[in-house]
Write an enzyme that holds these catalytic residues in place. Structure first.
Site, short mmCIF file in Angstrom:
data_model
loop_
_atom_site.label_atom_id
_atom_site.label_comp_id
_atom_site.label_asym_id
_atom_site.label_seq_id
_atom_site.Cartn_x
_atom_site.Cartn_y
_atom_site.Cartn_z
N HIS A 255 0.82 -1.22 0.00
CA HIS A 255 0.00 0.00 0.00
C HIS A 255 0.85 1.26 0.00
O HIS A 255 0.33 2.35 -0.26
CB HIS A 255 -0.93 0.02 1.21
CG HIS A 255 -2.01 -1.00 1.19
ND1 HIS A 255 -2.86 -1.16 0.11
CD2 HIS A 255 -2.39 -1.94 2.11
CE1 HIS A 255 -3.71 -2.15 0.38
NE2 HIS A 255 -3.43 -2.63 1.57
N HIS B 139 -6.37 -7.20 -0.45
CA HIS B 139 -6.49 -5.77 -0.74
C HIS B 139 -5.62 -5.41 -1.94
O HIS B 139 -4.54 -5.94 -2.11
CB HIS B 139 -6.05 -4.93 0.46
CG HIS B 139 -6.79 -5.23 1.73
ND1 HIS B 139 -6.32 -6.12 2.67
CD2 HIS B 139 -7.97 -4.76 2.19
CE1 HIS B 139 -7.18 -6.18 3.68
NE2 HIS B 139 -8.19 -5.38 3.41
N ASP C 109 -2.71 -10.59 -2.26
CA ASP C 109 -3.29 -10.04 -1.04
C ASP C 109 -4.74 -9.66 -1.33
O ASP C 109 -5.09 -9.24 -2.42
CB ASP C 109 -2.50 -8.80 -0.61
CG ASP C 109 -2.89 -8.30 0.77
OD1 ASP C 109 -2.12 -8.52 1.70
OD2 ASP C 109 -3.95 -7.67 0.90
#
Length: 610
Positions: free
Chosen positions: A326, A364, A362
Site C-alpha cells: 500500500h 487488498h 493479497d
C-alpha cells in the site's frame, strides 16, 4: 479516516476501511520519545510450534503443515481440514461475505482530536464531523476478550472465538525453536563462492520490535505475532534451517529507496525514530523501531531478488514486516511504510532483469505498487483482490485501471465483486488470465506480494482460500521465469491461516508438489463474471486472451441480472438505505457490537451521512 483535513496539493478521496478505522489522506503525528523506549519482544518458551492454550489442546492436520500442535492437560479440541468455519458464515467470516470481522474503536483516541496532528496546525475545518465520531447506541460491555489468533472480540463467558474457534487464553508458542536455529543456518550472500541450488529465507528479529505502542480498546491486526507464528511453523515442519539458507540482514539505503519513493516520504519514516509512537493514518502506526524494521524488510527483499537473479539461490521467501504494497510514491498507508515488492523489483532490474512480473494475491489491492510502476512497461503488475465497485479498501484496482503512458496494459486487475472467494475462483483466474499473460510477457523474475488475508478465517479479508490453494498458485507461478521466484509476505491476520499457508508455499519453493489438484476448476458465478470482464478489458493489450475469451463466452449463458457491473443490486440498495460513512454502510462493525455485546440484531444508524 476520511477527513476534509488534508495535506497541501492533495486530492481528497474517501478510502474504505482497512482495519479498525478508515485510512484516508496521510496525516503524520506522534508523541515525542520521552521515556525508556520500547520493550523487547517477548518470546514463548515452548519448543513446539503452537498456539499455546491455558487449559486445552488444539491440533491441526497436515493441511496446516503439521505445525500447530499443543500439549494440554485438561481438555482436547480436534480440528479436521482447514480452519473450522461453523458458525462463522459460509466462508469463515463472522458476518458473512461482505464485511470485516474487525471491531471498531468505541471511542476516538486523543490523537484523533483536533489540534493533535500536523494537518490540524495548518488547516481549519469547520464542517460537521458527526459521521466519524460514532458511538455505540448502548454502552459496550467491557467483559470481553480478544482472540490471539484473529483479534476478534468475544464475550467473556465464551470459551472459543466465534470467528476462528480458537480457545480462550491461547498464545503463540514454538518461536524459540526457530530462534535457536538462526545461528546454525547457512547464510547466502553475493560473496558465496559457488551457486546454491536452494531456497533462501529473509528474516531478522528486529522487525518484531515494530509494534503499536498506544493502548487501544482493540489489538492491532498487524502485530509481531504474525512473524513468530510463521517462523515457528517453518521450524516445526523441519524446513528451517535444514532445508533453507538465511540471508544476512541489512538496512536498505536511501539511494535504493529513492528509486521507489520521494525523499519526503523517506524522511517522514526516518523521523519516527525520535518518537515513542506516531501515526501516518489512523491505523498505520510507527514507533521508535519502525524505521529500522521497514529498512530491514526492504533490504532483505532487495538482496533476495539480487541473489535469485545472480543464481546464488533458486528462489526465496521474505518473512518480513511491516508490509509494503500500500505504500506509494509519497505516502504510507494501510499498515505499510516502504514498498518492499517495488524495492525488490528495482533491485532485480539493477541485477540484470529486463522484465519483472509482480503477482499480488493479497485480498487488498496493492495501490502503492501499481502507482509506482503504472507507467513502466518493464514491470507487469497483476493483482487479485476484493474490490466491490471501490467499496473495499483501498478502493483502487478496478478492471479499467490498466496503466498509463508506456505502461498501459501492464497493470492487470482482477477485482472480485464480493467476499467469500475461494480456491476455485483464484485458480480459474490464474489459468485463464494470470498465466497466459505471464507467458506472453516472459519475465526474468517473478515476485509474489503474498498477503494471506484472503485465507479462510481471516478477520479482514473474509474470503476462503486454503493453504492448498496458495501452494498450487505458487507452483503455477514457478514456470513463469524458469523458477526464479521471490515470495514477499504482505498481509494476513489469522495466525493459524498465515502460518499454515506460508509453510505450504515454502514447501513448494523447496520442490514439493502442491497439495491441491491441478485439474479443471469451476468458478463461482461471480468469479466467472469478474474473469470475463478482465478478459474483455485486457484482450486488446494481450492477444493471447482473445481465444480464451471467445471460448468462455461460447460456454457461458446469459449472465444473471442479479449483478450489474459486478456489484450485487441488493447490496446497492443497502448502501442507499443505510446512511453514514462508507466503512459503516457495510454494517459489519455495527453487527459485531450489536450481536456480540448487545444481544440484538442491526438497527438503523443515526450517523449523519455526507
Amino acid at each position: 479516516m476520511a477527513s476534509d483535513i488534508r495535506p497541501l496539493n492533495s486530492k481528497k478521496r474517501e478510502v474504505p476501511s482497512h482495519g479498525r478505522q478508515n485510512c484516508g489522506d496521510q496525516a503524520f503525528h506522534g508523541k515525542c520519545q520521552s521515556c525508556d523506549g520500547v520493550g523487547k519482544p517477548s518470546h514463548s518458551r515452548e519448543n513446539v510450534i503452537s498456539l499455546k492454550e491455558d487449559c486445552g489442546t488444539c491440533s491441526f492436520n497436515s493441511d496446516h503443515a503439521d505445525a500447530l500442535l499443543v500439549d494440554g492437560a485438561k481438555c482436547s479440541l480436534a480440528r479436521s481440514g482447514h480452519i473450522d468455519s461453523a458458525g462463522c458464515g459460509d466462508n469463515g467470516c463472522l458476518h458473512g461475505k461482505n464485511g470485516s470481522c474487525m471491531a471498531f474503536d468505541d471511542q476516538e483516541s486523543d490523537r484523533e482530536q483536533g489540534g493533535h496532528t500536523l494537518d490540524d496546525l495548518f488547516f481549519f475545518n469547520d464542517e460537521d464531523e458527526d459521521d466519524i465520531d460514532w458511538e455505540p447506541a448502548a454502552p459496550v460491555v467491557e467483559n470481553r476478550w480478544f482472540c490471539l489468533n484473529c483479534t476478534v472480540p468475544n464475550l467473556d463467558e465464551v470459551t472459543h472465538c466465534q470467528n476462528c474457534h480458537e480457545l480462550k487464553g491461547s498464545e503463540v508458542a514454538g518461536y524459540d525453536d526457530f530462534k535457536t536455529h538462526i545461528a546454525q543456518a547457512a547464510s547466502a550472500s553475493a560473496d558465496t563462492a559457488s551457486p546454491l541450488a536452494s531456497t533462501a529465507i529473509g528474516f531478522d528479529e528486529r522487525m518484531l520490535l515494530h509494534n503499536e505502542i498506544e493502548i487501544k480498546p482493540n489489538p492491532h491486526p498487524e502485530r509481531p505475532e504474525r512473524l513468530r507464528a510463521i517462523a515457528a511453523s517453518l521450524a516445526a515442519a523441519g524446513i528451517f534451517p535444514s532445508k533453507c539458507v538465511l540471508v544476512p540482514p541489512r538496512e536498505i539505503t536511501k539511494d535504493e529507496l529513492l528509486m521507489a519513493h520521494t525523499s519526503d516520504h523517506i524522511e517522514s519514516i526516518e523521523q519516527t525514530k525520535n518518537m515513542l509512537y506516531s501515526y501516518f493514518t489512523s491505523d498505520t502506526y510507527a514507533n521508535g523501531h519502525s524505521a529500522c524494521a521497514a529498512k530491514l524488510a526492504a533490504g532483505l527483499c532487495a538482496d533476495l531478488a539480487s541473489l535469485i537473479l545472480s543464481g546464488h539461490v533458486r528462489n526465496g521467501f521474505a518473512l518480513v514486516r511491516p508490509p509494503g504494497h500500500h505504500a506509494g510514491v509519497k505516502q504510507a498507508m494501510g499498515f505499510c511504510l516502504h514498498n518492499n515488492a517495488a524495492v525488490a523489483a528495482l533491485a532485480a532490474q539493477k541485477a540484470g532483469a529486463k522484465k519483472v512480473l509482480i503477482v499480488d494475491w493479497d485480498v487488498h489491492h496493492g495501490n502503492g505498487t501499481q502507482e509506482i510502476f503504472e507507467g513502466d512497461k518493464s514491470v507487469l503488475y497483476v493483482s487479485l483482490h476484493r474490490h466491490e465497485d471501490g467499496s473495499f479498501y483501498p478502493g483502487t484496482g478496478a478492471v479499467h485501471e490498466v496503466g498509463v503512458l508506456d505502461g498501459e496494459g501492464f497493470s492487470v486487475n482482477i477485482p472480485w465483486s464480493c467476499g467469500g472467494v475461494g480456491d476455485n475462483d483464484y485458480i480459474f483466474a490464474f489459468q485463464h488470465v494470470v498465466l497466459p499473460i505471464a507467458a506472453e510477457f516472459a519475465p526474468d523474475i517473478t515476485i509474489i506480494s503474498a498477503g494471506f488475508d484472503a485465507a479462510r478465517g481471516d478477520p479482514l479479508g473474509c474470503c476462503d482460500v486454503t493453504p492448498a490453494g496458495y501452494s498450487l498458485m505458487t507452483a503455477m507461478l514457478t514456470s513463469c521465469s524458469e523458477g526464479k521466484l521471490l515470495v514477499i509476505l504482505e498481509g494476513g491476520y489469522n495466525l493459524r491461516s498465515i502460518s499454515s499457508s506460508a509453510t505450504e508455499v515454502v514447501k513448494v519453493l523447496l520442490g514439493d508438489s502442491p497439495s491441491h489438484g491441478t485439474g479443471a476448476t469451476a468458478p463461482s458465478k461471480e468469479g466467472m463474471q469478474t474473469v470475463l470482464q478482465v478478459l474483455e478489458t485486457q484482450q486488446k493489450y494481450w492477444p493471447v486472451l482473445v481465444p480464451i475469451l471467445a471460448s468462455l463466452q461460447a460456454h457461458q449463458g446469459p449472465t444473471s441480472s442479479k449483478y450489474v457491473n459486478g456489484v450485487n443490486k441488493l447490496k446497492r440498495r443497502m448502501l442507499v438505505a443505510r446512511p453514514g460513512p462508507v466503512w459503516w454502510k457495510w454494517g459489519s462493525k455495527r453487527l459485531l457490537y450489536e450481536v456480540l455485546f448487545e444481544g440484538r440484531g442491526p438497527r438503523k444508524s443515526k450517523a449523519k451521512g455526507k
